[in-house]
Design a protein around this motif. Structure first.
Motif, mmCIF file in Angstrom:
data_model
loop_
_atom_site.group_PDB
_atom_site.id
_atom_site.type_symbol
_atom_site.label_atom_id
_atom_site.label_comp_id
_atom_site.label_asym_id
_atom_site.label_seq_id
_atom_site.Cartn_x
_atom_site.Cartn_y
_atom_site.Cartn_z
ATOM 1 N N ILE A 1 20.688 32.996 -18.263
ATOM 2 C CA ILE A 1 20.288 34.265 -17.661
ATOM 3 C C ILE A 1 21.520 34.918 -17.045
ATOM 4 N N VAL B 1 19.376 36.022 -21.753
ATOM 5 C CA VAL B 1 18.460 36.990 -21.165
ATOM 6 C C VAL B 1 19.260 37.767 -20.136
ATOM 7 N N CYS C 1 19.424 40.457 -17.042
ATOM 8 C CA CYS C 1 18.627 41.012 -15.946
ATOM 9 C C CYS C 1 19.512 41.954 -15.144
ATOM 10 N N GLU D 1 14.620 40.816 -10.777
ATOM 11 C CA GLU D 1 14.237 40.641 -12.179
ATOM 12 C C GLU D 1 14.557 39.214 -12.641
ATOM 13 N N THR E 1 11.938 36.438 -14.042
ATOM 14 C CA THR E 1 12.169 35.758 -15.314
ATOM 15 C C THR E 1 12.054 34.246 -15.126
ATOM 16 N N THR F 1 8.616 32.788 -15.187
ATOM 17 C CA THR F 1 7.886 32.752 -16.452
ATOM 18 C C THR F 1 8.537 31.879 -17.517
#
Length: 150
Positions: free
Chosen positions: A16, A41, A43, A48, A52, A55
């Protein structure tokens, strides 16, 4: 994305990237894709990133230190508290010894000063991924050892 598609990506769980500047995120992404890290990913805020993490599991988090609303330092604290096995790499434009020491004491895996040297970023992420893999191997060995299945 289906689980079959995810199995072909590296690492299995995403890295991330967190920064409020989209150009910085694009730059990190280009560097890491060039190193074969393709499960990423992006962000644009610490909030945010936390959403993330609620989830999906992550392998590593790379975060800017200075962001509006919630700082990277606060994000580091939240990740250490809620997801202690995820290494966090802090990136900042401020070359301040006190801040670096505070982040490392909080549990940052690494601390990188901007402008980020691409090989330095790639090496830091690679080492964090190796650290995660070693932790997983140790946990597996402990499980087998205590179950007497060596």
């Amino acid at each position: 994305m289906t689980s079959g598609e995810n199995a072909n990506r590296f690492p299995l769980h995403p890295v991330i990237l967190v920064d409020d500047e989209s150009a910085v995120l694009r730059g990190y992404k280009i560097v890491l894709l060039g190193e074969g890290v393709d499960n990423l990913v992006c962000c644009s805020s610490a909030r945010e990133a936390l959403q993330t993490l609620r989830t999906q599991h992550a392998s590593v988090v790379v975060t800017d230190l200075w962001m509006p609303e919630l700082s990277g330092e606060k994000l580091l604290e939240e990740i250490r508290r809620g997801y202690p096995d995820i290494p966090v790499i802090v990136v900042t434009g401020a070359n301040e010894v006190e801040t670096a020491v505070r982040c490392m004491k909080t549990g940052a895996h690494d601390y990188i000063v901007k402008p980020v040297d691409p090989p330095r970023l790639a090496n830091s992420v690679r080492k964090a991924l190796e650290h995660v893999e070693l932790q997983q191997q140790v946990a597996l060995l402990k499980e087998h050892f205590f179950d007497k299945r060596l």
